[in-house]
Write an enzyme that holds these catalytic residues in place. Structure first.
Site, short mmCIF file in Angstrom:
data_model
loop_
_atom_site.label_atom_id
_atom_site.label_comp_id
_atom_site.label_asym_id
_atom_site.label_seq_id
_atom_site.Cartn_x
_atom_site.Cartn_y
_atom_site.Cartn_z
N GLY A 87 42.00 39.70 37.15
CA GLY A 87 42.00 39.50 38.59
C GLY A 87 41.47 38.13 38.95
O GLY A 87 41.47 37.20 38.14
N SER A 88 40.97 38.01 40.16
CA SER A 88 40.54 36.71 40.66
C SER A 88 39.24 36.27 40.01
O SER A 88 38.42 37.08 39.57
CB SER A 88 40.35 36.78 42.18
OG SER A 88 39.19 37.52 42.51
N THR A 89 39.05 34.96 39.98
CA THR A 89 37.82 34.39 39.43
C THR A 89 36.61 34.82 40.24
O THR A 89 35.54 35.12 39.67
CB THR A 89 37.93 32.86 39.38
OG1 THR A 89 38.99 32.50 38.47
CG2 THR A 89 36.64 32.22 38.92
N GLY A 119 35.74 38.26 39.25
CA GLY A 119 35.28 38.21 37.87
C GLY A 119 33.86 37.69 37.74
O GLY A 119 33.08 38.18 36.90
N GLU A 127 40.19 38.08 32.19
CA GLU A 127 41.40 37.27 32.35
C GLU A 127 41.50 36.98 33.83
O GLU A 127 41.86 37.85 34.63
CB GLU A 127 42.61 38.01 31.82
CG GLU A 127 43.79 37.10 31.53
CD GLU A 127 44.71 36.96 32.73
OE1 GLU A 127 44.56 35.94 33.44
OE2 GLU A 127 45.55 37.83 32.94
N CYS A 154 49.21 34.55 37.10
CA CYS A 154 48.21 33.52 36.84
C CYS A 154 48.68 32.47 35.85
O CYS A 154 48.10 31.39 35.77
CB CYS A 154 46.92 34.18 36.33
SG CYS A 154 47.20 35.27 34.92
#
Length: 496
Positions: free
Chosen positions: A247-249, A252, A269, A303
């Site tokens: 998912g999104s940074t 994360g 990831e 991504c």
């Protein structure tokens, strides 16, 4: 609770239950609507788990771990292989649901969502049989305070981590979930899967396939919810040993902080802003076709997309013109229609977010070459394939992950500048190099701060390690590397 959307005429959308401890359980929080991003109709109603139910799923996985981790590899392989066969048998039905939830085109839903999921279960059926021991060279020790001298042998053995929380992304509900669940089970772990709120129903069908294949109760659990608290509970629960997240940074980073408090293992990831360096001697047709996948593949919601094009000045104008022609020929519309190439993005909220990026790019001085408008379609959450030129490295559209069918082009003069621009990013997942000089392409690839580099291709080798540098993630999966990711190393030493 509901997220809106119209119900399909003449049909009652299915109402899903949670899958906990091998049983289908009514959710404490009721249900919420899952909406087809192409038609805006209700696909079904997903369960809203409570924190207590998430913790019950973790407890079920913990209770099942001892037995599952001690099963023979052949038994685990058999279950994973049968799951692959069930998924293939039901592929038409599963693909129809995946398409309705995610807005994928028919070919993508069949081959790259359900088809890849089946292939991953088959791959990790074989993976369950891979050796887990690695010999360590013997060591000769002199006598000392630790005991008598002698020759000491050693072996490093991969052991299962324990209970793994798998949090999946919305862009591929089948392949992403299978890429976590299959290697985790192959290594002897048990899992709690928290699917993305936008398209969780496919993951429940995966649980059905695994149950039919004979997975014991508690080995696989699925809990869903539209609220962030559900995922947070699945990360924070005391019985969780590892979190695998796609998912999104930003999300994360929050998960990483929680894992740090509990010393939980992580596989992250996260976001990407793939640079595509196109040199003067590149095959422009190949570069245009590769970069053009950003417009069509999941409507740019991936991504790994080459969204940030760095064009050497000698071919800059021709490359921009080629990309504009490519985008102009793409059919945008209902993903169920055979000729559709670009379907919707996942939701109205995400469409609005992408459109906000387009407006900011224009405000910052980027030149709109094609696209930029909302397609004239009565229903659905569509964004036209959009190309910006005359971009600068500081523009937000160049630096931030848009996650839509949007490509930006930045010119560069020489190899050193191109490499510097490519590395001037918070992200480092996949980059790409197009050049007719193979030696230069590999030389440049070696200097890119990215987890992977495609040379004259956007294709993937599914056995190669996958993961990112910098804010694109932590750890590697794919192929045998995924088996390593879902295991701990134990050293066993003995006197010779």
């Amino acid at each position: 609770m509901s997220t809106g959307g119209r119900e399909r005429a003449g049909e009652r959308p299915p109402v899903q239950r949670l899958f906990v401890g091998g049983a289908w359980v009514e959710p404490d929080g009721g249900h919420y609507a899952v909406v087809d991003p192409a038609s805006e109709e209700v696909v079904g109603y997903a369960p809203e788990a409570s924190r207590a139910q998430v913790e019950a799923a973790v407890d079920a996985a913990r209770d099942a771990f001892d037995g599952w981790s001690r099963t023979a590899p052949e038994e685990r392989a058999g279950i994973l292989s049968r799951a692959a066969r069930v998924i293939r048998r039901e592929s038409a039905r599963y693909a129809e649901l995946a398409q309705a939830e995610s807005g994928a085109t028919t070919g993508t839903a069949r081959a790259l969502q359900v088809g890849v999921a089946a292939a991953r279960f088959a791959r990790y059926a074989r993976g369950a049989l891979e050796p887990v021991e690695t010999a360590v060279p013997p060591q000769i020790n002199e006598a000392g305070p630790m005991g008598g001298g002698g020759v000491f042998g050693a072996v490093a053995v991969r052991r299962p981590v324990g209970v793994v929380t798998c949090i999946t992304s919305y862009n591929n509900p089948w392949a992403n979930a299978a890429g976590k669940v299959a290697p985790a089970l192959a290594m002897g772990n048990t899992v709690v899967v928290k699917p993305a709120p936008q398209d969780p129903l496919s993951v429940y069908r995966m649980a059905e396939a695994l149950a039919e294949a004979g997975v014991p109760p508690g080995v696989v659990n699925v809990v869903s919810g539209s609220r962030p608290e559900v995922g947070a509970a699945a990360v924070a629960a005391d019985g969780v040993d590892m979190v695998s997240f796609t998912g999104s940074t930003a999300v994360g980073q929050r998960i990483g902080q929680e894992c740090g408090r509990g010393m939980k293992r992580q596989l992250m990831e996260l976001g990407g802003k793939g640079a595509a360096l196109v040199f003067d001697d590149a095959d422009l047709a190949s570069a245009v076709a590769g970069i053009g996948t950003t417009f069509s593949f999941y409507s740019g919601q991936i991504c790994t997309a080459p969204t940030r094009v760095l064009a050497q000045r000698g071919i800059h104008d021709r490359l921009v013109a080629g990309l504009a022609r490519y985008a102009g020929h793409l059919t945008v519309g209902d993903p169920r229609e055979p000729g559709t190439v670009v379907g919707p993005v996942i939701s109205a909220a995400h469409r609005d977010r992408v459109e906000g990026h387009l407006a900011r790019a224009a405000e910052e001085g980027a030149r709109l070459v094609t696209g930029g408008e909302r397609p004239d379609l009565a229903r659905g959450f569509y964004v036209a394939p959009t190309l910006f030129a005359d971009c600068t490295p500081a523009m937000r559209a160049v630096r931030e992950e848009i996650f839509g069918p949007v490509v930006t082009v930045v010119p560069f003069d020489d190899e050193e500048e191109g490499i510097a621009l490519a590395n001037d990013s918070d992200y480092g997942l996949l980059d790409y190099v197009w050049s007719g000089e193979v030696a230069r392409a590999f030389r440049v690839a070696g200097r890119l701060r990215a987890g992977g580099v495609g040379v004259n291709t956007v294709g993937r080798n599914m056995e190669a390690p996958f993961g990112g540098f910098k804010r694109s993630g932590v750890g590697r999966d794919a192929g045998s590397h995924a088996l390593h990711a879902y295991s701990e190393l134990q050293a066993i030493v003995w006197p010779g």
